[in-house]
Every structure is written in C-alpha cells, then in structure tokens.
Write a protein that holds these residues in place. Structure first.
Motif, short mmCIF file in Angstrom:
data_model
loop_
_atom_site.label_atom_id
_atom_site.label_comp_id
_atom_site.label_asym_id
_atom_site.label_seq_id
_atom_site.Cartn_x
_atom_site.Cartn_y
_atom_site.Cartn_z
N LEU A 135 32.50 33.50 53.35
CA LEU A 135 32.53 33.31 51.68
C LEU A 135 34.02 33.69 51.16
N SER A 136 34.13 33.46 50.37
CA SER A 136 35.63 33.82 49.40
C SER A 136 35.54 34.15 47.99
N LEU A 137 36.32 35.14 47.65
CA LEU A 137 36.31 35.73 46.36
C LEU A 137 37.49 35.26 45.49
N LEU A 138 37.13 34.57 44.06
CA LEU A 138 38.10 34.22 43.46
C LEU A 138 37.94 34.58 42.04
N PRO A 139 38.98 34.86 41.19
CA PRO A 139 38.76 35.27 39.91
C PRO A 139 38.12 33.94 38.87
N GLU A 140 37.33 34.41 38.20
CA GLU A 140 36.69 33.46 37.26
C GLU A 140 37.69 32.79 36.44
N THR A 141 38.59 33.11 35.85
CA THR A 141 39.44 32.22 35.08
C THR A 141 41.04 32.76 35.54
N GLY A 142 42.04 31.94 35.29
CA GLY A 142 43.29 32.44 35.77
C GLY A 142 43.51 32.49 37.24
N ILE A 143 44.60 32.88 37.48
CA ILE A 143 45.14 33.04 38.90
C ILE A 143 45.83 34.30 39.29
N GLY A 144 45.88 34.72 40.40
CA GLY A 144 46.88 35.82 41.06
C GLY A 144 46.23 36.93 41.16
N ALA A 145 45.08 37.36 40.35
CA ALA A 145 44.25 38.75 40.45
C ALA A 145 43.73 38.99 41.72
N ARG A 198 39.25 35.29 58.30
CA ARG A 198 38.76 36.61 57.54
C ARG A 198 39.07 36.31 55.90
N THR A 199 38.52 35.13 55.67
CA THR A 199 38.83 34.41 54.27
C THR A 199 37.75 35.42 53.38
N HIS A 200 36.85 36.09 53.82
CA HIS A 200 36.03 37.03 53.03
C HIS A 200 36.65 38.24 52.90
N CYS A 201 37.92 38.69 53.39
CA CYS A 201 38.55 39.76 52.67
C CYS A 201 39.88 39.46 52.21
N GLY A 202 40.45 40.50 51.47
CA GLY A 202 41.52 40.34 50.65
C GLY A 202 41.82 41.39 49.89
N ILE A 203 42.75 41.14 48.86
CA ILE A 203 43.28 42.33 47.78
C ILE A 203 42.94 41.84 46.44
N ILE A 204 42.52 42.82 45.68
CA ILE A 204 42.55 42.64 44.14
C ILE A 204 43.85 43.48 43.31
N GLU A 205 44.61 42.48 42.87
CA GLU A 205 45.74 43.15 42.22
C GLU A 205 45.67 43.00 40.71
N PRO A 206 44.90 43.72 39.83
CA PRO A 206 44.74 43.05 38.29
C PRO A 206 46.17 42.99 37.47
N GLY A 207 47.30 43.76 38.13
CA GLY A 207 48.50 43.71 37.36
C GLY A 207 48.45 44.56 36.13
N LEU A 208 49.27 43.77 35.08
CA LEU A 208 48.99 44.43 33.78
C LEU A 208 47.91 43.80 32.82
N ASN A 209 46.83 43.13 33.52
CA ASN A 209 45.72 42.60 32.88
C ASN A 209 44.78 43.45 32.56
N THR A 210 44.15 43.78 31.64
CA THR A 210 43.20 44.82 31.28
C THR A 210 42.10 44.13 30.63
N GLY A 211 40.76 44.77 30.71
CA GLY A 211 39.84 44.12 29.90
C GLY A 211 38.59 43.76 31.29
N ARG A 212 37.90 42.88 30.97
CA ARG A 212 36.80 42.38 31.85
C ARG A 212 37.37 41.46 32.98
N LEU A 213 37.48 41.66 34.18
CA LEU A 213 37.89 40.74 35.25
C LEU A 213 36.64 40.10 35.76
N GLY A 214 36.32 38.72 35.61
CA GLY A 214 35.32 38.07 36.00
C GLY A 214 35.61 37.55 37.56
N LEU A 215 34.73 37.86 38.38
CA LEU A 215 34.78 37.29 39.72
C LEU A 215 33.57 36.50 40.22
#
Length: 259
Positions: free
Chosen positions: A33-43, A52-69
């Motif tokens: 399985l793989s995890l992706l942001p619901e909209t946008g890219i980079g997070a 190991r596509t089922h592993c990774g890193i979440i980096e929201p950066g300066l984006n705040t609010g609800r992060l859909g996955l």
C-alpha cells in the motif's frame, strides 16, 4: 499528539494532530500500500525503496489545517482515507490562528482556498448568500460530491429508483389465460381472424368462433419517470462540469510544467 474524539468534534478538528514544519515517519500495516495526500503534492514522501512503499515521511511544511490522506493499493485503487490536523507552531492554533483565518476569509477567500495546497481549511456554506468567486463555487460543489450524504443518495437512487405502474399493450394468444375486462370481451365478440370452437365446447351454442389473438393490457413497472429523468439530468450536468474542469486543470498543469 492525539486528542479525544469529543474534543475534536467540539472544535471541528482531527484527532491526530501534527505541527507545521514537523517531520513524521509513518508505516502502513500492509506492505504494497502507499500513502498520498488527498490534494496537492509534497506533504507525503514515500520511501524510495520499492519494497517499502508502505513507509515514508510526512512533512506538512508551513501548510496548516486539515491534511487529507488517501491509501492506494498496487493498481492505484483507493482503499482508505484518513486525515490529520496540522497546527500552527508560532501562534495559538485555536484562539489566535483560527480567528485570524476567519477574518482573512471575510476579505480574500481565494487565498485560503489554494487548490494545489496539500492542507485545507473548513468552511460552512451560507445558503442565504451566493458564491462570489469561482473558488467558492468549486469548493461548494466538491464538498457536496465528496459528502457521505451524496454517496448515500447515489446508493439509494441506484438500488431504489423511482418506479410507477403503467399499462402495457400485449397481443395474447386466445388459448392462453388472461384477465377478462370489457375491452377483451368486445374483442372476443368482434375480433377478426376467427377460428371455430370445437363441436363439443360448452360455449359453441352461444359463440361459434373466437379470434386467434386479442390485445390485452397489463400493468408493468417502469423506471422511465419524470423524477428519474430529472436525477439523470442533474448527474449528467455534474459529470459534464467536472470533466470540463478536469480538462482545464490538466491543460493548466501542462502549461505550468512547460514554463
């Protein structure tokens, strides 16, 4: 951190809460399985290791609010959805930051509704007011089509469409059983292409012959109703609008890539 469900519902937030500019490692329970942001890219950045596509890193950066996955399997099918809350680091998220967002929203909605941003803010539509920007109209339609009520309505339409009974004309062989009425009795008396009754038939003294076939009417269910035609028109309008927007979005993305 994780907050209680009651607290999250009270403040309109997600239970799992991250901080802006943070770096969070994740691992899904099922390999492949793989995890992706619901909209946008980079997070969300999956592991570069193909095993190991089922592993990774979440980096929201300066984006705040609800992060859909969203969670996809190997063929790209979405098998799950989730969301986290990304809180501001420099100011109090609930009292200062969200109040600031509400004030900005009143003046420049489009700045807060950037379509390419991986995070999103929550807005409540006011039925008494009309949308002033394209962003507002798009956001309203997206919230409608993504809502559980809309999905339930589609399921209801597909499984229980509006039906009504309508009379259907059918040519019936006289030897087959049918429910007699005044119309069929007149056909028995005056119908053409008649055949004589057998000599031993109990009705031969009254009716010497009968038509080979008569027209009978029976009630049948039909889905072709004004209600269903209206629903079909509305769904086709939604689909046409979304296809047009998707086409425009792809053209815009191609232009930005070439530039």
């Amino acid at each position: 951190m994780r907050i209680a469900d009651a607290e999250a519902s009270e403040h309109g937030e997600e239970q799992l809460q991250l901080q802006e500019n943070g770096r969070y490692e994740y691992e899904l329970d099922t390999p492949g399985l793989s995890l992706l942001p619901e909209t946008g890219i980079g997070a969300v950045k999956p592991s570069i290791n193909p095993k190991r596509t089922h592993c990774g890193i979440i980096e929201p950066g300066l984006n705040t609010g609800r992060l859909g996955l969203i969670v996809r399997n190997g063929d790209g099918t979405i098998v799950g959805r989730a969301a986290v809350e990304v809180r501001s680091l420099k100011v109090d998220y609930r009292d200062h930051y969200r109040r600031m967002m509400e004030e900005i929203t009143e003046r420049c909605v489009s700045l807060l509704m950037e379509l390419r941003s991986p995070s999103a803010l929550r807005f409540s539509p006011d039925p008494g007011k009309s949308a002033k920007t394209i962003h507002q109209r798009f956001a309203f339609l997206r919230s409608l089509l993504d809502s559980r009520h809309f999905r339930d309505a589609l399921h209801r339409i597909a499984t229980h469409p509006h039906r009504r009974w309508e009379p259907e004309e059918t040519v019936c062989d006289i030897r087959r059983g049918f429910r007699p009425d005044a119309r069929s009795q007149r056909q028995l008396a005056k119908g053409a292409r008649r055949v004589p009754l057998p000599a031993g038939h109990p009705l031969v003294a009254t009716v010497s012959s009968l038509p080979e076939r008569i027209t009978v009417y029976k009630n049948v269910q039909t889905d072709d109703t004004p209600e269903n035609r209206f629903v079909k028109f509305a769904l086709q309008t939604f689909a046409g609008f979304l296809n047009k927007m998707s086409s425009s979005w792809k053209k815009s993305a191609t232009v930005r890539t070439n530039v």
